[in-house]
Motif scaffolding. Structure first.
Motif, PDB file in Angstrom:
ATOM      1  N   GLY A  30      34.245   1.620 -38.127  1.00 31.46           N
ATOM      2  CA  GLY A  30      33.240   0.860 -37.397  1.00 31.46           C
ATOM      3  C   GLY A  30      33.816  -0.063 -36.335  1.00 31.46           C
ATOM      4  N   VAL A  31      34.998   0.256 -35.827  1.00 34.20           N
ATOM      5  CA  VAL A  31      35.725  -0.638 -34.930  1.00 34.20           C
ATOM      6  C   VAL A  31      35.861  -0.030 -33.534  1.00 34.20           C
ATOM      7  N   ALA A  32      35.725  -0.900 -32.522  1.00 33.37           N
ATOM      8  CA  ALA A  32      36.067  -0.549 -31.146  1.00 33.37           C
ATOM      9  C   ALA A  32      37.050  -1.601 -30.652  1.00 33.37           C
ATOM     10  N   ILE A  33      38.031  -1.155 -29.893  1.00 31.16           N
ATOM     11  CA  ILE A  33      39.071  -2.048 -29.370  1.00 31.16           C
ATOM     12  C   ILE A  33      39.140  -1.876 -27.860  1.00 31.16           C
ATOM     13  N   VAL A  34      39.067  -2.997 -27.138  1.00 32.08           N
ATOM     14  CA  VAL A  34      39.326  -3.000 -25.697  1.00 32.08           C
ATOM     15  C   VAL A  34      40.665  -3.707 -25.541  1.00 32.08           C
ATOM     16  N   ALA A  54      38.709   4.171 -35.151  1.00 33.50           N
ATOM     17  CA  ALA A  54      38.271   3.272 -34.083  1.00 33.50           C
ATOM     18  C   ALA A  54      38.127   3.993 -32.754  1.00 33.50           C
ATOM     19  N   LYS A  55      37.297   3.404 -31.916  1.00 38.59           N
ATOM     20  CA  LYS A  55      37.183   3.805 -30.522  1.00 38.59           C
ATOM     21  C   LYS A  55      38.050   2.847 -29.728  1.00 38.59           C
ATOM     22  N   ILE A  56      38.853   3.379 -28.810  1.00 37.49           N
ATOM     23  CA  ILE A  56      39.818   2.554 -28.079  1.00 37.49           C
ATOM     24  C   ILE A  56      39.602   2.740 -26.588  1.00 37.49           C
ATOM     25  N   PHE A  57      39.494   1.611 -25.877  1.00 41.01           N
ATOM     26  CA  PHE A  57      39.372   1.633 -24.428  1.00 41.01           C
ATOM     27  C   PHE A  57      40.520   0.813 -23.867  1.00 41.01           C
ATOM     28  N   ARG A  58      41.319   1.407 -22.987  1.00 36.00           N
ATOM     29  CA  ARG A  58      42.500   0.729 -22.449  1.00 36.00           C
ATOM     30  C   ARG A  58      42.443   0.667 -20.930  1.00 36.00           C
ATOM     31  N   ASN A  59      42.864  -0.466 -20.401  1.00 36.31           N
ATOM     32  CA  ASN A  59      42.973  -0.638 -18.956  1.00 36.31           C
ATOM     33  C   ASN A  59      43.947  -1.777 -18.678  1.00 36.31           C
ATOM     34  N   PRO A  60      44.399  -1.931 -17.426  1.00 37.09           N
ATOM     35  CA  PRO A  60      45.321  -3.029 -17.123  1.00 37.09           C
ATOM     36  C   PRO A  60      44.695  -4.381 -17.474  1.00 37.09           C
ATOM     37  N   GLY A  61      45.366  -5.138 -18.301  1.00 37.38           N
ATOM     38  CA  GLY A  61      44.881  -6.460 -18.685  1.00 37.38           C
ATOM     39  C   GLY A  61      43.930  -6.466 -19.860  1.00 37.38           C
ATOM     40  N   GLY A  62      43.485  -5.311 -20.310  1.00 39.50           N
ATOM     41  CA  GLY A  62      42.568  -5.259 -21.444  1.00 39.50           C
ATOM     42  C   GLY A  62      41.229  -5.912 -21.148  1.00 39.50           C
ATOM     43  N   LEU A  85      36.767  -5.643 -30.881  1.00 37.88           N
ATOM     44  CA  LEU A  85      37.897  -6.538 -30.641  1.00 37.88           C
ATOM     45  C   LEU A  85      38.298  -6.425 -29.182  1.00 37.88           C
ATOM     46  N   VAL A  86      38.355  -7.554 -28.490  1.00 36.18           N
ATOM     47  CA  VAL A  86      38.860  -7.605 -27.125  1.00 36.18           C
ATOM     48  C   VAL A  86      40.261  -8.189 -27.240  1.00 36.18           C
ATOM     49  N   VAL A  87      41.278  -7.423 -26.787  1.00 39.42           N
ATOM     50  CA  VAL A  87      42.657  -7.770 -27.102  1.00 39.42           C
ATOM     51  C   VAL A  87      43.589  -7.698 -25.888  1.00 39.42           C
ATOM     52  N   PRO A  88      43.700  -8.780 -25.118  1.00 34.70           N
ATOM     53  CA  PRO A  88      44.782  -8.857 -24.137  1.00 34.70           C
ATOM     54  C   PRO A  88      46.092  -9.168 -24.878  1.00 34.70           C
ATOM     55  N   HIS A  89      47.192  -9.305 -24.148  1.00 30.95           N
ATOM     56  CA  HIS A  89      48.472  -9.515 -24.824  1.00 30.95           C
ATOM     57  C   HIS A  89      49.380 -10.448 -24.036  1.00 30.95           C
ATOM     58  N   THR A  90      50.397 -10.911 -24.719  1.00 28.52           N
ATOM     59  CA  THR A  90      51.397 -11.765 -24.084  1.00 28.52           C
ATOM     60  C   THR A  90      52.236 -10.947 -23.107  1.00 28.52           C
ATOM     61  N   GLN A 117      45.138  -2.216  -2.035  1.00 26.10           N
ATOM     62  CA  GLN A 117      44.867  -1.891  -3.437  1.00 26.10           C
ATOM     63  C   GLN A 117      44.564  -3.157  -4.226  1.00 26.10           C
ATOM     64  N   ARG A 118      43.478  -3.142  -4.973  1.00 28.36           N
ATOM     65  CA  ARG A 118      43.134  -4.273  -5.813  1.00 28.36           C
ATOM     66  C   ARG A 118      43.714  -4.058  -7.209  1.00 28.36           C
ATOM     67  N   PHE A 119      44.249  -5.125  -7.806  1.00 27.61           N
ATOM     68  CA  PHE A 119      44.864  -5.012  -9.134  1.00 27.61           C
ATOM     69  C   PHE A 119      44.197  -5.883 -10.192  1.00 27.61           C
ATOM     70  N   HIS A 120      43.158  -6.607  -9.847  1.00 30.51           N
ATOM     71  CA  HIS A 120      42.390  -7.379 -10.820  1.00 30.51           C
ATOM     72  C   HIS A 120      43.277  -8.269 -11.686  1.00 30.51           C
ATOM     73  N   VAL A 121      44.069  -9.112 -11.043  1.00 34.40           N
ATOM     74  CA  VAL A 121      44.947 -10.006 -11.794  1.00 34.40           C
ATOM     75  C   VAL A 121      44.132 -10.999 -12.613  1.00 34.40           C
ATOM     76  N   VAL A 122      44.779 -11.518 -13.645  1.00 38.16           N
ATOM     77  CA  VAL A 122      44.164 -12.497 -14.538  1.00 38.16           C
ATOM     78  C   VAL A 122      44.920 -13.799 -14.354  1.00 38.16           C
ATOM     79  N   ASP A 123      44.268 -14.785 -13.760  1.00 37.07           N
ATOM     80  CA  ASP A 123      44.974 -16.052 -13.516  1.00 37.07           C
ATOM     81  C   ASP A 123      44.881 -17.010 -14.699  1.00 37.07           C
ATOM     82  N   ASP A 124      43.952 -16.779 -15.611  1.00 34.06           N
ATOM     83  CA  ASP A 124      43.804 -17.625 -16.802  1.00 34.06           C
ATOM     84  C   ASP A 124      43.358 -16.723 -17.946  1.00 34.06           C
ATOM     85  N   GLN A 125      44.307 -16.325 -18.790  1.00 37.20           N
ATOM     86  CA  GLN A 125      44.008 -15.368 -19.853  1.00 37.20           C
ATOM     87  C   GLN A 125      42.964 -15.890 -20.836  1.00 37.20           C
TER      88      GLN A 125
END
Length: 164
Positions: A30-34, A54-62, A85-90, A117-125
């Motif tokens: 019953g789990v999905a992970i981004v 689980a269902k897993i969806f992956r992209n740059p930055g999660g 679960l929404v899971v960015p990382h260190t 090219q846009r890279f969708h940076v994360v300035d505040d995780q």
């Protein structure tokens, strides 16, 4: 075609005792992970899950993008997802570089201009994680019965810490 021979050989080994044939495709835990596309992340292993759980969806930055929301809606309504679960990382490249830095690095590697090219940076995780969890929780097609949490995965220790 020789460029992929090693992977095709590994696939034949994998398929020699393949046990997921005929699998129904639902998320049995019953789990999905981004999460991020980072190769240091083993989404199933870090949660003690196995293929089919689980269902897993992956992209740059999660990030919870429109495509991730689409996957979550389908998962909730068609594939038995009850927890997200929404899971960015260190040490994430999109959270530790500016847009200009990533464009410069890609331009140098590609040998051509990548300023478009846009890279969708994360300035505040922390802020991005809170926004992403809220996107899922407030989506009109994701019911309140679905539990949504925000976590940070430490790529150096393997530990997952719930933030939201």
């Amino acid at each position: 075609m020789a460029d992929f021979d090693d992977l095709l050989a590994a696939n034949r080994d994998f398929a020699s005792d393949f046990s997921l044939g005929g699998f129904d495709g639902v998320a049995h835990a019953g789990v999905a992970i981004v999460t991020c596309m980072d190769s240091r992340i083993d989404p199933l292993g870090m949660l003690g899950l196995k293929p089919g759980d689980a269902k897993i969806f992956r992209n740059p930055g999660g990030r919870v993008t429109e495509a991730a929301l689409e996957a979550l809606v389908l998962g909730v309504h068609l594939l038995r997802v009850e927890r997200v679960l929404v899971v960015p990382h260190t040490r994430c490249a999109v959270a530790s570089n500016t847009e200009a830095e990533l464009r410069a690095r890609v331009s140098e590697s590609a040998g051509q201009d990548a300023s478009w090219q846009r890279f969708h940076v994360v300035d505040d995780q922390a802020r991005a994680l809170a926004e992403d969890v809220q996107k899922v929780r407030s989506h009109p097609l994701i019911p309140d019965t679905v539990k949504v949490g925000g976590f940070l995965y430490d790529v150096d220790s393997g530990l997952l810490e719930q933030k939201i």
